[in-house]
Design a protein around this motif. Structure first.
Motif, mmCIF file in Angstrom:
data_model
loop_
_atom_site.group_PDB
_atom_site.id
_atom_site.type_symbol
_atom_site.label_atom_id
_atom_site.label_comp_id
_atom_site.label_asym_id
_atom_site.label_seq_id
_atom_site.Cartn_x
_atom_site.Cartn_y
_atom_site.Cartn_z
ATOM 1 N N TYR A 6 -3.671 5.437 12.448
ATOM 2 C CA TYR A 6 -4.952 4.767 12.682
ATOM 3 C C TYR A 6 -5.510 4.230 11.361
ATOM 4 N N GLU A 7 -5.331 5.003 10.315
ATOM 5 C CA GLU A 7 -5.816 4.567 8.994
ATOM 6 C C GLU A 7 -5.069 3.321 8.519
ATOM 7 N N VAL A 8 -3.794 3.228 8.855
ATOM 8 C CA VAL A 8 -3.038 2.018 8.526
ATOM 9 C C VAL A 8 -3.595 0.823 9.310
ATOM 10 N N VAL A 9 -3.928 1.053 10.584
ATOM 11 C CA VAL A 9 -4.538 -0.002 11.412
ATOM 12 C C VAL A 9 -5.807 -0.533 10.745
ATOM 13 N N VAL A 10 -6.656 0.389 10.308
ATOM 14 C CA VAL A 10 -7.908 -0.007 9.669
ATOM 15 C C VAL A 10 -7.628 -0.749 8.359
ATOM 16 N N HIS A 11 -6.705 -0.221 7.557
ATOM 17 C CA HIS A 11 -6.367 -0.846 6.277
ATOM 18 C C HIS A 11 -5.844 -2.268 6.467
ATOM 19 N N LYS A 12 -5.007 -2.453 7.485
ATOM 20 C CA LYS A 12 -4.427 -3.780 7.726
ATOM 21 C C LYS A 12 -5.421 -4.711 8.431
ATOM 22 N N GLY A 13 -6.484 -4.173 8.990
ATOM 23 C CA GLY A 13 -7.490 -4.985 9.655
ATOM 24 C C GLY A 13 -7.041 -5.574 10.980
ATOM 25 N N VAL A 14 -6.076 -4.925 11.649
ATOM 26 C CA VAL A 14 -5.601 -5.443 12.937
ATOM 27 C C VAL A 14 -6.451 -4.878 14.075
ATOM 28 N N MET B 25 0.836 -1.194 0.000
ATOM 29 C CA MET B 25 0.000 0.000 0.000
ATOM 30 C C MET B 25 0.873 1.246 0.000
ATOM 31 N N ASP B 26 0.657 2.123 -0.956
ATOM 32 C CA ASP B 26 1.300 3.443 -0.942
ATOM 33 C C ASP B 26 0.386 4.405 -0.201
ATOM 34 N N TYR B 27 0.976 5.228 0.673
ATOM 35 C CA TYR B 27 0.183 6.160 1.471
ATOM 36 C C TYR B 27 0.653 7.578 1.190
ATOM 37 N N LYS B 28 -0.305 8.452 0.833
ATOM 38 C CA LYS B 28 0.018 9.865 0.648
ATOM 39 C C LYS B 28 -1.239 10.687 0.894
ATOM 40 N N LYS B 29 -1.125 11.649 1.797
ATOM 41 C CA LYS B 29 -2.262 12.489 2.147
ATOM 42 C C LYS B 29 -1.826 13.949 2.106
ATOM 43 N N ARG B 30 -2.648 14.783 1.497
ATOM 44 C CA ARG B 30 -2.362 16.219 1.415
ATOM 45 C C ARG B 30 -3.357 16.994 2.258
ATOM 46 N N LEU B 31 -2.839 17.975 3.000
ATOM 47 C CA LEU B 31 -3.659 18.807 3.873
ATOM 48 C C LEU B 31 -3.228 20.262 3.718
ATOM 49 N N VAL B 32 -4.097 21.176 4.109
ATOM 50 C CA VAL B 32 -3.738 22.587 4.263
ATOM 51 C C VAL B 32 -4.013 22.947 5.718
ATOM 52 N N LEU B 33 -2.945 23.282 6.447
ATOM 53 C CA LEU B 33 -3.069 23.551 7.881
ATOM 54 C C LEU B 33 -2.572 24.947 8.222
ATOM 55 N N LYS B 34 -3.136 25.504 9.274
ATOM 56 C CA LYS B 34 -2.719 26.828 9.733
ATOM 57 C C LYS B 34 -1.306 26.754 10.286
ATOM 58 N N ASN B 35 -0.457 27.667 9.858
ATOM 59 C CA ASN B 35 0.939 27.730 10.279
ATOM 60 C C ASN B 35 1.243 29.169 10.673
ATOM 61 N N GLY B 36 0.997 29.491 11.939
ATOM 62 C CA GLY B 36 1.161 30.875 12.378
ATOM 63 C C GLY B 36 0.082 31.757 11.763
ATOM 64 N N GLU B 37 0.500 32.783 11.048
ATOM 65 C CA GLU B 37 -0.434 33.723 10.433
ATOM 66 C C GLU B 37 -0.814 33.328 9.010
ATOM 67 N N ARG B 38 -0.358 32.187 8.547
ATOM 68 C CA ARG B 38 -0.655 31.761 7.173
ATOM 69 C C ARG B 38 -0.983 30.275 7.167
ATOM 70 N N ASN B 39 -1.327 29.778 5.998
ATOM 71 C CA ASN B 39 -1.566 28.354 5.818
ATOM 72 C C ASN B 39 -0.395 27.720 5.076
ATOM 73 N N SER B 40 -0.169 26.446 5.345
ATOM 74 C CA SER B 40 0.912 25.711 4.683
ATOM 75 C C SER B 40 0.370 24.421 4.098
ATOM 76 N N GLU B 41 0.992 23.994 3.007
ATOM 77 C CA GLU B 41 0.659 22.703 2.426
ATOM 78 C C GLU B 41 1.402 21.618 3.208
ATOM 79 N N VAL B 42 0.670 20.631 3.658
ATOM 80 C CA VAL B 42 1.225 19.546 4.455
ATOM 81 C C VAL B 42 0.994 18.232 3.711
ATOM 82 N N VAL B 43 2.036 17.411 3.638
ATOM 83 C CA VAL B 43 1.943 16.099 2.999
ATOM 84 C C VAL B 43 2.396 15.038 3.998
ATOM 85 N N ILE B 44 1.586 14.020 4.186
ATOM 86 C CA ILE B 44 1.964 12.852 4.983
ATOM 87 C C ILE B 44 2.137 11.686 4.025
#
Length: 227
Positions: A138-146, A1-20
Motif C-alpha cells: 500500500y505504501e508503494v501505491v501511495v509513493h507511486k501516486g497510482v 526508490m529503495d524500500y526497507k522497513k524494520r519491525l519487532v513482532l511477536k513470534n510465539g513466546e518471544r519477539n523477532s526482528e522483522v525486515v521488509i
C-alpha cells in the motif's frame, strides 16, 4: 526508490526482528523454496516462480518486488507490477494481467499496482507477515501516486462447497462472516474490498478457476482528484 522497513513482532513466546525490503538475485533460491512450501499440491507446480520470472521482477519493477525476513531468515514475498486498469472492463485472467508472472507488460505509467503474488512460509503465518507485506505494498501505491492496488484473490475454500452454492454466493457468505476462506478472509482483514467474481482466472482446482477481484483504493489519490 529503495524500500526497507524494520519491525519487532511477536513470534510465539518471544519477539523477532522483522525486515521488509526489496528482494534481489541472491534471494531467488529461497524465494522459489518458499513458493513450494506455500503452494503445495493440488496447486500447479508450474505456477511456482522460476529464476527468469524473478529476474524480470527485479529488472522491470524492483519497487514491486518485496520480501520479508524474520531474524535474518527469508519468510515470504509479495510481487506487483503497474498496469492500466479500466473498472468498466474488469474481466481478465492472471496470465493476461501479469504476463504469466514475467511482468514484461509492466507499464510505468499505469494507474494500478496489480498483485502478482503474495506468499508466506506456513511456519511464520501466525506472525501476520502477510498483512505487513500488504501494508508495505500500500505504501508503494501511495509513493507511486497510482489509483489503487488490485489483484485476483484465490478462493481455496470454494471447492468444498461448490455443489451447494455459486461463487457469488460463496463470496457473499465470506463478506458477511458466515464462512471463512484462507485467502479472501485474509484479504478482507488487510483492508481489501471485493469488486466481483472473475471466472477462468487461474488454473486452480481448489478455487474451481474462480477468483475475487479485490481492491484497495489510494485515499490520497482521491483527495488529489477532488482538488
Amino acid at each position: 526508490m529503495d524500500y526497507k522497513k524494520r519491525l519487532v513482532l511477536k513470534n510465539g513466546e518471544r519477539n523477532s526482528e522483522v525486515v521488509i525490503r526489496q528482494y534481489t538475485q541472491k534471494d531467488f533460491v529461497d524465494l522459489i523454496q518458499i513458493q513450494k512450501e506455500s503452494f503445495p499440491p493440488p496447486f500447479p507446480s508450474d505456477l511456482w516462480w522460476n529464476q527468469e520470472q524473478l529476474s524480470k521482477h527485479v529488472q522491470l519493477f524492483q519497487e514491486g518486488a518485496l520480501c520479508v525476513e524474520v531474524d535474518g531468515v527469508l519468510a515470504g514475498s509479495m510481487t506487483g507490477l503497474l498496469v492500466h486498469f479500466n473498472p468498466a472492463e474488469p474481466h481478465h485472467t492472471w496470465e493476461e494481467m501479469t504476463d504469466n508472472g514475467y511482468i514484461r507488460n509492466h507499464d510505468p505509467k499505469g494507474n494500478t499496482l496489480y498483485v502478482v503474488d503474495i506468499c508466506v512460509r506456513p511456519y511464520y503465518r501466525k506472525m501476520d507477515l502477510g498483512k505487513w507485506l500488504m501494508q508495505s505494498m500500500y505504501e508503494v501505491v501511495v509513493h507511486k501516486g497510482v489509483e489503487r492496488l488490485l489483484g485476483g484473490g484465490r478462493m481455496p475454500g470454494y471447492a468444498k462447497v461448490a455443489k451447494e452454492m455459486s461463487a457469488e454466493q460463496y463470496l457473499e457468505a465470506i463478506v458477511k462472516g458466515e464462512l471463512k476462506d484462507p485467502v479472501l478472509t485474509f484479504l478482507l482483514r488487510c483492508g481489501r474490498t471485493p469488486l466481483g467474481i472473475i471466472g477462468n482466472y487461474l488454473e486452480d482446482e481448489e478455487s474451481k478457476g474462480f477468483a475475487t477481484l479485490m481492491e484497495w483504493k489510494n485515499p490520497f489519490h482521491s483527495l488529489k482528484s477532488d482538488v
